[in-house]
Design a protein around this motif. Structure first.
Motif, PDB file in Angstrom:
ATOM      1  N   UNK A  81      55.249  41.504  44.166  1.00 32.67           N
ATOM      2  CA  UNK A  81      55.182  41.414  45.621  1.00 32.67           C
ATOM      3  C   UNK A  81      53.847  40.854  46.117  1.00 32.67           C
ATOM      4  N   UNK A  82      53.739  40.774  47.408  1.00 31.97           N
ATOM      5  CA  UNK A  82      52.524  40.254  48.061  1.00 31.97           C
ATOM      6  C   UNK A  82      52.024  41.270  49.086  1.00 31.97           C
ATOM      7  N   UNK A  83      50.724  41.324  49.208  1.00 34.01           N
ATOM      8  CA  UNK A  83      50.089  42.273  50.137  1.00 34.01           C
ATOM      9  C   UNK A  83      49.168  41.496  51.079  1.00 34.01           C
ATOM     10  N   UNK A  84      49.381  41.733  52.392  1.00 32.28           N
ATOM     11  CA  UNK A  84      48.501  41.145  53.416  1.00 32.28           C
ATOM     12  C   UNK A  84      47.628  42.262  53.987  1.00 32.28           C
ATOM     13  N   UNK A  94      25.556  33.765  56.400  1.00 33.92           N
ATOM     14  CA  UNK A  94      25.131  34.246  57.724  1.00 33.92           C
ATOM     15  C   UNK A  94      24.549  35.653  57.683  1.00 33.92           C
ATOM     16  N   UNK A  95      24.745  36.342  56.538  1.00 38.73           N
ATOM     17  CA  UNK A  95      24.317  37.721  56.392  1.00 38.73           C
ATOM     18  C   UNK A  95      24.898  38.584  57.513  1.00 38.73           C
ATOM     19  N   UNK A  96      26.200  38.394  57.732  1.00 34.92           N
ATOM     20  CA  UNK A  96      26.913  39.155  58.753  1.00 34.92           C
ATOM     21  C   UNK A  96      28.203  39.695  58.171  1.00 34.92           C
ATOM     22  N   UNK A  97      28.666  40.781  58.730  1.00 38.11           N
ATOM     23  CA  UNK A  97      29.943  41.346  58.328  1.00 38.11           C
ATOM     24  C   UNK A  97      31.004  40.829  59.280  1.00 38.11           C
ATOM     25  N   UNK A  98      32.015  40.166  58.713  1.00 41.36           N
ATOM     26  CA  UNK A  98      33.050  39.547  59.533  1.00 41.36           C
ATOM     27  C   UNK A  98      34.432  39.972  59.041  1.00 41.36           C
ATOM     28  N   UNK A  99      35.388  39.900  59.973  1.00 38.98           N
ATOM     29  CA  UNK A  99      36.766  40.214  59.607  1.00 38.98           C
ATOM     30  C   UNK A  99      37.367  39.043  58.843  1.00 38.98           C
ATOM     31  N   UNK A 100      38.127  39.403  57.758  1.00 37.95           N
ATOM     32  CA  UNK A 100      38.830  38.393  56.958  1.00 37.95           C
ATOM     33  C   UNK A 100      40.241  38.876  56.682  1.00 37.95           C
ATOM     34  N   UNK A 101      41.109  37.895  56.446  1.00 42.65           N
ATOM     35  CA  UNK A 101      42.512  38.197  56.132  1.00 42.65           C
ATOM     36  C   UNK A 101      42.755  37.840  54.669  1.00 42.65           C
ATOM     37  N   UNK A 102      43.339  38.786  53.922  1.00 50.41           N
ATOM     38  CA  UNK A 102      43.557  38.588  52.487  1.00 50.41           C
ATOM     39  C   UNK A 102      45.042  38.616  52.146  1.00 50.41           C
ATOM     40  N   UNK A 103      45.370  37.760  51.175  1.00 49.75           N
ATOM     41  CA  UNK A 103      46.719  37.793  50.584  1.00 49.75           C
ATOM     42  C   UNK A 103      46.546  38.051  49.096  1.00 49.75           C
ATOM     43  N   UNK A 104      47.100  39.166  48.637  1.00 47.90           N
ATOM     44  CA  UNK A 104      46.982  39.540  47.218  1.00 47.90           C
ATOM     45  C   UNK A 104      48.373  39.464  46.600  1.00 47.90           C
ATOM     46  N   UNK A 105      48.476  38.723  45.516  1.00 52.00           N
ATOM     47  CA  UNK A 105      49.759  38.603  44.807  1.00 52.00           C
ATOM     48  C   UNK A 105      49.488  38.421  43.302  1.00 52.00           C
ATOM     49  N   UNK A 106      50.519  38.647  42.518  1.00 53.34           N
ATOM     50  CA  UNK A 106      50.375  38.534  41.074  1.00 53.34           C
ATOM     51  C   UNK A 106      50.956  37.228  40.535  1.00 53.34           C
TER      52      UNK A 106
END
Length: 418
Positions: A81-84, A94-106
């Motif tokens: 399966x896939x995980x978002x 930038x040495x900043x913490x930012x929001x990111x979107x990840x897709x994890x799959x096998x």
């Protein structure tokens, strides 16, 4: 609070609540749409990676861009399966913490299991959301401001006929026998209001005229019977034998006739004042009238041991000589009638006002009732008819003066603002 202010408060409050709820709903819906677009882009990368592995039986070369990173990590068991997910990641540049979107799959390559992670930055999405919200908030503020200004201008214009009607009603005087003139507004509700007010005032004028004519006619017709009763009473008083036998009865009749005569004269005077039968352009020396009336009442004041202090300056006014004498005479007689033995009366005349103060055993009077016809304080003497101050009030109205009453330090103070 004015009706417009109430309407504006409710309108603005409801508008703000609706806009805030709308903004919140718009924000979340737009965020879902943008995240879904980001997920579609991640899914496209996943499809390309799988297609490359199937074609070349090896992992693609990883080339990380500013807003996208791909990593492959070997794992023991294949990932199904896939995980978002969305999470905060530190941007090293930038040495900043930012929001990111990840897709994890096998993915499995040459018998080896890998966990593929495709990461895309959400900064642009968040920036776009902020920009949309700021533009939306600005538009809402402009809409509210424009709505307030437009409502204020439009409602003020719409309610102008109402305030015109109120002004005309305030200026309307029943005694002047002038018809109430109200314009046609073109608005059904205001036209209906004006029509009802015009009909009501016309009917009130007719009824007032009937009552006034009846009072005047009745007072006029009473003069002859009163004169007859007075002449017969005087004749009875000339008969000494009859006077000895019925002295008390004849005196009671004489006193009652005198009171009824004064009442009749006062009612006739009120009728003549209301009918505007007195010219008001005469030049009057008010200080001389006060001096004259004080001299006429000097003997009565002396018998009651009432001291009278007079402070006047020459004052010349326009009005009617007879009505001015009525004002001074009624106020002075009122100050004497309700005074106490050994009391005092103070008369003060300036170009602005006439003040007559007197001591009395009576407490403070009700300012709203003193000028009502036939009103007398419960503790007053029964020889008055309750019309003296009413006549003063009526004269003040037709001459443009103002009658005021006050009670200070045991003194009843009547002021005529000239």
């Amino acid at each position: 609070m004015k009706l417009f202010s109430k309407y504006n408060r409710i309108n603005i409050a409801v508008s703000i609540i609706v806009f805030l709820v709308g903004c919140a709903a718009f924000y979340f819906v737009l965020r879902v749409v943008l995240i879904r677009q980001l997920d579609d882009a991640l899914h496209t990368e996943q499809t390309e990676i799988i297609a490359y592995v199937q074609s070349h039986n090896r992992l693609p070369e990883v080339v990380n861009a500013y807003n996208q990173q791909i990593t492959f990590t070997s794992i023991e068991k294949p990932l199904r399966g896939s995980i978002y997910i969305s999470e905060k990641i530190r941007d090293r540049e930038k040495d900043e913490i930012e929001w990111s979107r990840k897709l994890i799959f096998g993915i499995t390559v040459a018998g080896i299991n890998y966990q593929a992670t495709v990461t895309k930055s959400q900064v642009e999405t968040e920036d776009l959301l902020q920009m949309v919200i700021m533009v939306g908030a600005g538009m809402i503020a402009l809409i509210l401001l424009a709505g307030y200004v437009i409502n204020r201008m439009v409602i003020k214009k719409l309610w102008k006929p109402f305030y015109t009607t109120v002004h005309e009603v305030e200026q309307f005087q029943l005694a002047k026998q002038q018809a109430l003139q109200l314009p046609v507004t073109g608005t059904n509700e205001f036209d209906l209001l004006n029509k009802c007010l015009t009909t009501m005032t016309s009917r009130a004028q007719q009824e007032y005229q009937v009552v006034k004519e009846f009072s005047a006619n009745a007072a006029h017709e009473m003069q002859t019977p009163l004169a007859v009763i007075r002449s017969h009473t005087e004749a009875l008083m000339q008969d000494e034998q009859l006077l000895q036998q019925h002295n008390a009865s004849i005196k009671t009749i004489d006193q009652s006739v005198n009171r009824l005569t004064r009442l009749n004269q006062d009612l006739l005077l009120l009728a003549r004042i209301e009918n505007g039968q007195f010219p008001l352009q005469e030049k009057i020396e008010l200080d001389k009238i006060i001096q004259q009336k004080s001299e006429e009442l000097a003997e009565l004041l002396s018998s009651l041991k009432i001291t009278c202090q007079i402070q006047t300056v020459p004052v010349r006014i326009s009005g009617n000589q007879h009505l001015t004498e009525v004002i001074v005479n009624n106020l002075l007689k009122n100050a004497i009638r309700y005074n106490v033995e050994g009391g005092k009366i103070i008369i003060n005349l300036t170009p602005q006002k006439l003040i007559i103060s007197n001591t009395s055993s009576l407490p403070a009077l009700e300012a709203g009732k003193i000028s009502q016809r036939f009103y007398r304080h419960p503790e007053t003497k029964a020889d008055g008819n309750g019309l003296g101050l009413s006549i003063v009030k009526q004269v003040c109205q037709v001459t443009g003066y103002t009658l005021q009453y006050d009670y200070q330090h045991g003194m009843h103070i009547f002021s005529i603002l000239l």
